[in-house]
Scaffold this active site. Structure first.
Site, PDB file in Angstrom:
ATOM      1  N   GLY A  77       0.377  -5.359  -2.285  1.00  0.00           N
ATOM      2  CA  GLY A  77       0.916  -5.290  -0.682  1.00  0.00           C
ATOM      3  C   GLY A  77       0.728  -6.531  -0.033  1.00  0.00           C
TER       4      GLY A  77
ATOM      5  N   GLY B 111       2.608  -8.351   3.114  1.00  0.00           N
ATOM      6  CA  GLY B 111       2.541  -7.499   4.541  1.00  0.00           C
ATOM      7  C   GLY B 111       1.971  -8.248   5.595  1.00  0.00           C
ATOM      8  N   GLN B 112       1.773  -7.601   6.769  1.00  0.00           N
ATOM      9  CA  GLN B 112       1.064  -8.165   7.845  1.00  0.00           C
ATOM     10  C   GLN B 112      -0.523  -8.214   7.605  1.00  0.00           C
ATOM     11  OE1 GLN B 112       0.175  -5.349  11.295  1.00  0.00           O
ATOM     12  NE2 GLN B 112      -0.563  -6.891  12.680  1.00  0.00           N
TER      13      GLN B 112
ATOM     14  N   ASP C  68       5.367  -3.411  -8.773  1.00  0.00           N
ATOM     15  CA  ASP C  68       5.774  -2.112  -7.667  1.00  0.00           C
ATOM     16  C   ASP C  68       4.550  -1.150  -7.784  1.00  0.00           C
ATOM     17  OD1 ASP C  68       6.479   0.343  -6.656  1.00  0.00           O
ATOM     18  OD2 ASP C  68       8.442   0.165  -7.650  1.00  0.00           O
TER      19      ASP C  68
ATOM     20  N   TYR D 172       2.137  10.244   7.671  1.00  0.00           N
ATOM     21  CA  TYR D 172       1.381   8.901   7.529  1.00  0.00           C
ATOM     22  C   TYR D 172      -0.123   9.362   7.635  1.00  0.00           C
ATOM     23  CZ  TYR D 172      -0.508   4.144   8.530  1.00  0.00           C
ATOM     24  OH  TYR D 172      -1.382   3.137   8.444  1.00  0.00           O
TER      25      TYR D 172
HETATM   26  P1  NAD Z   1       3.084  -3.906   5.791  1.00  0.00           P
HETATM   27  O1  NAD Z   1       4.184  -2.817   5.848  1.00  0.00           O
HETATM   28  O2  NAD Z   1       3.205  -5.117   6.954  1.00  0.00           O
HETATM   29  O3  NAD Z   1       2.622  -4.357   4.431  1.00  0.00           O
HETATM   30  C1  NAD Z   1       2.937  -3.633   3.324  1.00  0.00           C
HETATM   31  C2  NAD Z   1       3.470  -4.514   2.222  1.00  0.00           C
HETATM   32  O4  NAD Z   1       3.425  -3.738   0.925  1.00  0.00           O
HETATM   33  C3  NAD Z   1       4.781  -5.081   2.279  1.00  0.00           C
HETATM   34  O5  NAD Z   1       4.667  -6.521   2.012  1.00  0.00           O
HETATM   35  C4  NAD Z   1       5.485  -4.416   1.310  1.00  0.00           C
HETATM   36  O6  NAD Z   1       6.541  -4.924   0.737  1.00  0.00           O
HETATM   37  C5  NAD Z   1       4.450  -3.918   0.217  1.00  0.00           C
HETATM   38  N1  NAD Z   1       4.835  -2.857  -0.597  1.00  0.00           N
HETATM   39  C6  NAD Z   1       5.698  -1.529  -0.081  1.00  0.00           C
HETATM   40  N2  NAD Z   1       5.719  -0.866  -1.378  1.00  0.00           N
HETATM   41  C7  NAD Z   1       5.375  -1.414  -2.339  1.00  0.00           C
HETATM   42  C8  NAD Z   1       5.307  -1.215  -3.736  1.00  0.00           C
HETATM   43  N3  NAD Z   1       5.700   0.133  -4.236  1.00  0.00           N
HETATM   44  N4  NAD Z   1       4.550  -1.976  -4.440  1.00  0.00           N
HETATM   45  C9  NAD Z   1       4.036  -3.055  -4.134  1.00  0.00           C
HETATM   46  N5  NAD Z   1       4.119  -3.431  -2.778  1.00  0.00           N
HETATM   47  C10 NAD Z   1       4.732  -2.607  -1.908  1.00  0.00           C
HETATM   48  O7  NAD Z   1       1.771  -3.019   6.284  1.00  0.00           O
HETATM   49  P2  NAD Z   1       0.390  -3.728   6.624  1.00  0.00           P
HETATM   50  O8  NAD Z   1       0.318  -3.521   7.904  1.00  0.00           O
HETATM   51  O9  NAD Z   1       0.139  -4.685   5.916  1.00  0.00           O
HETATM   52  O10 NAD Z   1      -0.705  -2.472   6.172  1.00  0.00           O
HETATM   53  C11 NAD Z   1      -1.360  -2.434   4.921  1.00  0.00           C
HETATM   54  C12 NAD Z   1      -2.056  -1.327   4.880  1.00  0.00           C
HETATM   55  O11 NAD Z   1      -3.116  -1.196   6.005  1.00  0.00           O
HETATM   56  C13 NAD Z   1      -1.314   0.071   4.823  1.00  0.00           C
HETATM   57  O12 NAD Z   1      -1.878   0.979   4.003  1.00  0.00           O
HETATM   58  C14 NAD Z   1      -1.613   0.413   6.190  1.00  0.00           C
HETATM   59  O13 NAD Z   1      -1.441   1.784   6.261  1.00  0.00           O
HETATM   60  C15 NAD Z   1      -2.823   0.031   6.684  1.00  0.00           C
HETATM   61  N6  NAD Z   1      -3.048  -0.185   7.928  1.00  0.00           N
HETATM   62  C16 NAD Z   1      -2.380  -1.044   8.876  1.00  0.00           C
HETATM   63  C17 NAD Z   1      -2.674  -1.100  10.256  1.00  0.00           C
HETATM   64  C18 NAD Z   1      -2.040  -2.076  11.067  1.00  0.00           C
HETATM   65  O14 NAD Z   1      -1.921  -2.180  12.126  1.00  0.00           O
HETATM   66  N7  NAD Z   1      -1.112  -2.967  10.297  1.00  0.00           N
HETATM   67  C19 NAD Z   1      -3.465  -0.261  10.933  1.00  0.00           C
HETATM   68  C20 NAD Z   1      -4.085   0.961  10.068  1.00  0.00           C
HETATM   69  C21 NAD Z   1      -4.159   0.834   8.760  1.00  0.00           C
HETATM   70  C1  AKB Z   2       0.628   2.221  12.755  1.00  0.00           C
HETATM   71  O1  AKB Z   2       0.729   2.060  14.013  1.00  0.00           O
HETATM   72  O2  AKB Z   2       1.226   3.012  11.726  1.00  0.00           O
HETATM   73  C2  AKB Z   2      -0.443   1.251  12.236  1.00  0.00           C
HETATM   74  C3  AKB Z   2      -1.579   2.274  12.132  1.00  0.00           C
HETATM   75  C4  AKB Z   2      -2.509   2.319  13.348  1.00  0.00           C
HETATM   76  O3  AKB Z   2      -1.987   2.813  11.099  1.00  0.00           O
HETATM   77  N1  AKB Z   2      -0.516  -0.010  12.903  1.00  0.00           N
END
Ligand code: NAD
Ligand code: AKB
Length: 312
Positions: free
Chosen positions: A8, A11-12, A52, A142
């Site tokens: 992943g 992603g962000q 994936d 979620y």
């Molecule tokens: P994001 O959606 O920006 O990135 C997720 C990445 O995973 C994407 O690049 C996507 O292409 C990839 N992905 C999706 N399905 C996939 C698959 N089948 N195989 C391989 N890659 C795949 O999410 P993020 O914000 O970077 O979050 C990452 C993790 O952190 C997640 O588990 C999310 O729940 C957790 N999280 C994020 C936040 C936040 O504010 N960003 C807060 C709490 C928890």
């Molecule tokens: C969302 O809003 O889904 C995420 C999180 C707090 O898990 N940024």
């Protein structure tokens, strides 16, 4: 050289985590993996593979044959996207986790990072300064997947001595790559609009206080947690992690101090109900006690960094 895989990576969080891990352990030690064929330019400085996480055999074969010893599993659907596709969200958020936990149980992997979220809390949780141990009845798919994931992480640690570590991230604020479909995304979108001189129509109401954290703090917390001696990691479900807490109105006032012409309107959509079910603020005293966590970015500092870097 310890080999690390970030699943992943595009992603962000993944983008910034890959860059930080490469700075620390060397570009060639950190393997980035995501769905897309091509590697995003920002993380082109090291190995990238199209994977994936739902292709269990391909993931197993890649990790075993490349002797990957540490995995950061970030692939998931976030809160807003997950509500639109609950079946797939459950599948993606759970199956990938089992694949990685099983690889560690079989001793192919030494250490796992898997992120949880403030979404594990629900409408019956005390909303202010939510403690580590409290009522947890999440009302989003979620949140349900994250709470189930936490329980499985603890189970694999206790039953199979899997070294899995986790943080309950709040909403993360960053400028390097866009957010992926969460409820806290407004707190990033607003900066892009404000710096472009455009009004912002917020999808949450003005009084929705939510816990947030600047990305630099989140990445530092992740690496500190992963580098801490195992005996310091006494919680194997997931640690509360706090930074700041603010409402859309408070954020817009802070932005207006630098961009006085900025205007915000409020037009809550389905994400309002998600925000209403989450805590207003988090108590992470136990996290600080166990491995010394402390955030460095308060709201004015976050606003400075966001505006300065987006303008660049
Ligand atoms: P994001 O959606 O920006 O990135 C997720 C990445 O995973 C994407 O690049 C996507 O292409 C990839 N992905 C999706 N399905 C996939 C698959 N089948 N195989 C391989 N890659 C795949 O999410 P993020 O914000 O970077 O979050 C990452 C993790 O952190 C997640 O588990 C999310 O729940 C957790 N999280 C994020 C936040 C936040 O504010 N960003 C807060 C709490 C928890
Ligand atoms: C969302 O809003 O889904 C995420 C999180 C707090 O898990 N940024």
């Amino acid at each position: 050289m310890k080999k690390i895989l970030v699943i992943g990576s595009n992603g962000q969080i993944g983008t910034e985590l890959v860059l930080s891990l490469r700075e620390r352990y060397g570009n060639e030690a950190v393997f980035a993996a995501d769905l897309s064929k091509s590697c995003p330019a920002i993380i082109i400085n090291g190995p990238y593979v199209q994977l994936d996480v739902l292709q269990k055999e391909a993931i197993r074969e890649y990790i075993i044959s490349n002797e990957i010893k540490e995995v950061y599993l970030l692939a998931a659907l976030l809160s807003a996207t997950a509500e639109k596709n609950p079946d797939f969200a459950w599948k993606l958020n759970m199956e990938g986790l089992f694949t990685i936990l099983d690889l560690a149980k079989e001793k192919h992997i030494d250490k796992i990072f898997w992120p949880s979220s403030i979404a594990v809390f629900g409408p019956t949780t005390p909303a202010d300064k939510t403690p580590q141990y409290t009522i947890m009845e999440p009302s989003t798919v979620y949140g349900i997947s994250k709470l189930a994931g936490e329980r499985w992480c603890e189970y694999y640690h206790k039953k199979h001595q899997v070294d899995v570590r986790s943080l309950r991230y709040p909403g993360l604020i960053s400028y390097k790559s866009p957010p992926g479909g969460g409820t806290t995304d407004y707190a990033i979108d607003i900066f892009h609009k404000a710096t472009a001189g455009v009004d912002y129509d917020c999808f949450l109401n003005e009084t929705s206080a939510l816990p947030m954290l600047f990305m630099d703090d989140a990445i530092r917390a992740t690496i500190e947690l992963m580098e801490a001696p195992s005996e310091q990691i006494k919680i194997r479900s997931s640690y509360n992690l706090a930074g700041v807490s603010f409402t859309p109105k408070e954020l817009s006032e802070a932005i207006k101090k630098q961009l006085p012409d900025f205007k915000i309107t409020y037009n809550p959509d389905f994400r309002q109900a998600i925000a209403d079910s989450w805590p207003n603020s988090i108590d992470d005293a136990i996290t600080e006690q166990h491995w010394g966590w402390k955030p460095r970015f308060d709201l004015p500092k976050i606003v400075d960094e966001m505006i300065k870097n987006i303008k660049k």
